[in-house]
Design a protein around this motif. Sequence first.
Motif: not given
Length: 429
Positions: A407-429
């Motif tokens: 889902e991510v790229c090798t620049m950040c891997g598990d530290l992908c800011a886009v994935k992390r912030s999306r999961n926090i800010l668009e978290k349902k419920g």
Amino acid sequence: MAYATQMAAARQGVLTPQMRQVLVDEKIHESDLLERVANGRIAIPANRNHKNLVAKGIGAGLTTKINVNLGVSEDCCNVDNELNKVRRSIELKADAIMDLSTFGDTRAFRRKTVEISPVMIGTVPVYDAVARYGKEVANISVDDFFDVVRIHAEDGVDFMTIHAGLTRTAVQRLRTNPRLTHVVSRGGSLLLDWMTTNDRENPFYEHFDRLLDLCREYDVTLSLGDGLRPGCLRDATDAAQIQELIVLGELTKRCWQADVQVMIEGPGHVPLNEVVANMQLEKKLCHGAPFYVLGPIVTDVAPGYDHITSAIGGALAAAHGADFLCYVTPAEHLRLPDADDMKEGIIASRIAAHAADIAKGIPGAIAWDNAMSKARKELDWTTMFNLAMDPDKAKAYRASSQPLDQEVCTMCGDLCAVKRSRNILEKKG
């Protein structure tokens, strides 16, 4: 047909098929298009003999267009290679192609280029006069020059670069204000040679009405060339350049009086801090006519990277008034560009043009960027590739370095800011 040229039609309130094609691509009301074609602020190069042309507009309120130069020379005379460049340029979404051939059967190549090209075609007839007649430049007659112009018009060329502003007065400005690189325009240098050797005025200036008659007959757009454009930063915005520009402004009015469409060609090498002033001077002195610039190149010390130096200047120029960018390749100043050089130059110019369109507020320009940003937020790689200006290169980069998490790229891997912030800010419920 009740009109002679696109400009004449617009002045009669006639919406031509070519204008309708422009309206398909551009977010402009037809009344605004008619008004701007009628008053010369938009040109639609469309020779009536270019049968498969899909017309595009150049000028105020329209997207910035880009041009590709190609053609055969004595040192690199491979017609098939150049025709492949024509096809590849079209695939890469160039808006125009200029055939600058100077050797061999130039007419056969030009006719084939027109035949296979739905994009507008430009030429510089002075080059072809040298190739066609095989004479010393000084021995080419006025009639020879004009015969070549007619041949190009008959062959379906949509716009022609004619260096009619390089007058004897402008040459005198050049002599009394010496330059570091003299005259770097090939067409300008040929006419300088002819004028000096024969002690005569520029034939295209002296017989400008004859030129207008030919352009009106075939609806050829005049691209008034900058024979005294600066060839280095030191020579930019000097007396000779401005003298020529003043004359081009006067000739622009004569074109419009004859219902002939016109564009103005602009400087090549310009310091970054002078680019905006050059755009303002052209628009002022040439009465808002569409402006066509080579680059401009903003530093002289990057051979091999001049597609970048010109993209920097081109983006700034187009954001402040230039309407048409002539591409520059990495091979500029070094050799005839190959197909790879051509692609790099086209993409660099397209980036500059699109960046400028956003800055100018061209309707819809930023929608492309917004769509890409949405795909990035969603880590939707397929959509990102589909939206990319160069999908093949983007795909190749990603394929060359695969992440553990697809889902991510090798620049950040598990530290992908886009994935992390999306999961926090668009978290349902």
